[in-house]
Each structure stands twice: as C-alpha cells, then as structure tokens.
Motif scaffolding. Structure first.
Motif, mmCIF file in Angstrom:
data_model
loop_
_atom_site.group_PDB
_atom_site.id
_atom_site.type_symbol
_atom_site.label_atom_id
_atom_site.label_comp_id
_atom_site.label_asym_id
_atom_site.label_seq_id
_atom_site.Cartn_x
_atom_site.Cartn_y
_atom_site.Cartn_z
ATOM 1 N N TRP A 1 8.319 -0.073 6.195
ATOM 2 C CA TRP A 1 6.876 0.028 6.089
ATOM 3 C C TRP A 1 6.246 -0.023 7.463
ATOM 4 O O TRP A 1 6.883 -0.388 8.454
ATOM 5 N N ARG B 1 0.873 -1.177 0.000
ATOM 6 C CA ARG B 1 0.000 0.000 0.000
ATOM 7 C C ARG B 1 0.913 1.230 0.000
ATOM 8 O O ARG B 1 1.983 1.230 0.618
ATOM 9 N N HIS C 1 2.159 -0.580 4.508
ATOM 10 C CA HIS C 1 2.240 0.769 3.952
ATOM 11 C C HIS C 1 3.712 1.130 3.756
ATOM 12 O O HIS C 1 4.459 1.288 4.729
ATOM 13 N N PRO D 1 -1.680 6.514 3.145
ATOM 14 C CA PRO D 1 -2.461 6.239 4.352
ATOM 15 C C PRO D 1 -3.927 5.961 4.024
ATOM 16 O O PRO D 1 -4.565 5.127 4.683
ATOM 17 N N MET E 1 -4.291 2.403 2.861
ATOM 18 C CA MET E 1 -4.128 1.512 3.999
ATOM 19 C C MET E 1 -5.388 1.506 4.869
ATOM 20 O O MET E 1 -5.838 0.456 5.332
ATOM 21 N N ASP F 1 6.158 3.473 3.614
ATOM 22 C CA ASP F 1 6.200 4.897 3.989
ATOM 23 C C ASP F 1 7.611 5.415 4.233
ATOM 24 O O ASP F 1 7.792 6.528 4.714
#
Length: 270
Positions: A237, A86, A100, A89, A92, A102
């Motif tokens: 992540w 993903r 996620h 946000p 997710m 990130d």
C-alpha cells in the motif's frame, strides 16, 4: 530548513534492506538522537536493545511470519483494521488518511474492493495468500541487518496513571527522533507489528530477548540501509497522503477549523 524538509519526507520502508551490517557508529548515533527526546522530569524511561545476532533475528522473523499467516488466515487483521483501508486514489485524496491498497497478487486484482470481505478472505485462503504473506513477512524481517527493541522502565510506565502517559509520550518522541534520523543515514525503518497482535507470540519475543520483570517490551523495529530499487511485497500500500489543515487543526476553539493558506491578521492597535 534542512531538518524540516527531512521530517516532511519521512517514510516507512515496506521493502527489503541491503544485507550490509549497520555501522556501529550509525547505531550509536540513532541512540543519541533517541536520547535527545523530551521526557517528564528528564526521567528518560526508554530502554533499547540493538539486535544483530542472526539466530535471534531469524527467530523473531519466524514469529513475525507465523503471526502474519495466522492473522490473515483468521481474518483478524482485516476485521481489526478495515476502517483504514482505501481502494482508489480518489478515496485516498478525499479522506487523506489510511492506506491505499494499490498492489495485490494478480488473481486478487479483480476483487480489490471485496478482498477483505468474508468471501475475499475465503478466496485468499484457497489461493494460499496468508501463507505467502507470512513468508514475505518472515523474509523481510530475516533479511534485516538490525532489529531494535523499544522498552519502558516499569517504575515509570504505570498504565492508568499520569506517569504511564508521560512514559509512552517520551518513548514515542524518542522513536520519532530515530525515524526522522534514519533518512539522513541512507537507512529505512519499519515496525514489526504482527507479533504484538497475538499475546503468546509477543511473549515469545519477550522470552527470546530475556526481558526482565522491571521492563515492558513496547515495540520491535527492523532497520537497514536502503537499496537502489525496492521490490514491493505481495500485498502493499501507499500512505503518503496527509490530512488538510482544516481536518485536524482548529483555531481558538475546537469548532473553528483552520483554513489552508490564510494570511495571519495583525491585531488592531489602540
């Protein structure tokens, strides 16, 4: 409630551990909580190897790092697990599963969503990302004061038969007990998964641990005490979202989703 809160706060550690050795008392406590797990007919099919020898840990770390580099460079890892990634946000929060992405190296941030495409993998090769990720992985494993190998007794673990399912179920319960217990000891745990993706590398670990023919090596984990502040790996992540009840729970039949916050209705009395 303390036990339940501990289970709900369970986490996987992606970062480094303290270099401090894991106390033998804590190692044995983790083995006892594993031993408390349920198993078919109390067969207790699990076996564990506690690994503190630095030479062995360094070897497993090298294998793990090399595996990561090969998987990323060939695009195997992203192709195999793309459906779990993903990138926002919002995505997710809607899906409530997967991971996620990130945290990325600076040069890759503008290409977040494309980073796992064929073009993105080509760019990662040009930037030396597979080698960097492999080295990050090697360092994480090498810096772990304790590795734990989980195995199954092959007289119980017979894939394709019910005993095979029961054995895997029992080992899963035993490992989950360990995973839930480490937090109470100020420790963390992470699956050392990359060697499993490449059969020859998994066999190298099996040979290193001198696994006999009557045991099946199922998994390796790294454990240690948690530092105050964690430094995140190059690509990292978050995965703390969990599905809502209606996404994974039904009532009475599979076609009636369970709703969040519904009051339990008392049955009518005659």
């Amino acid at each position: 409630m303390e036990l339940i809160e501990g289970m709900l706060s369970r986490r996987t550690t992606n970062g480094a551990f303290k270099p401090d050795p894991v106390a033998r008392e804590h190692q044995h406590l983790l083995m006892r909580v594993a031993q408390a797990a349920p198993s078919h007919f109390n067969s207790q099919p699990w076996r564990f190897v506690l690994i503190e020898d630095r030479a062995t840990i360094e070897q497993i770390a090298r294998i793990s790092g090399e595996s990561m580099t090969e998987l990323i460079d060939a695009g195997i890892f992203f192709e195999r697990y793309r459906r779990y990634f993903r990138f926002t946000p919002q995505e997710m929060d809607e899906r409530r599963d997967g991971i996620h992405i990130d945290h990325l190296p600076g040069p890759l941030k503008p290409f977040t969503r494309q980073v796992f495409s064929d073009a993105g993998i080509k760019l990662m090769r040009q930037l030396g990302v597979p080698r960097k990720l492999g080295e990050d992985n090697r360092k994480l494993v090498a810096g772990s004061p304790l590795l734990l190998a989980a195995l199954l007794d092959r007289t119980e673990y017979r894939p394709g038969e019910l005993s095979g399912f029961y054995s895997v179920f029992g080992l899963g319960a035993a490992v989950e007990n360990i995973w839930n217990a480490v937090g109470a000891l100020g420790m963390g745990i992470q699956f050392v998964s990359t060697p499993m993706e490449l059969p020859r590398q998994w066999q190298a670990i099996r040979d290193l641990l001198r696994v006999p023919d009557d045991l099946e090596l199922m998994a390796v984990y790294r454990l240690g005490y948690l530092p105050e502040g964690e430094k995140r790996p190059s690509i990292d992540w978050s995965s703390r979202h969990r599905k809502r009840l209606e996404q994974f729970v039904s009532r009475e039949t599979c076609d009636v989703p369970e709703r969040e916050g519904t009051e339990t209705e008392e049955p009518e009395r005659a």
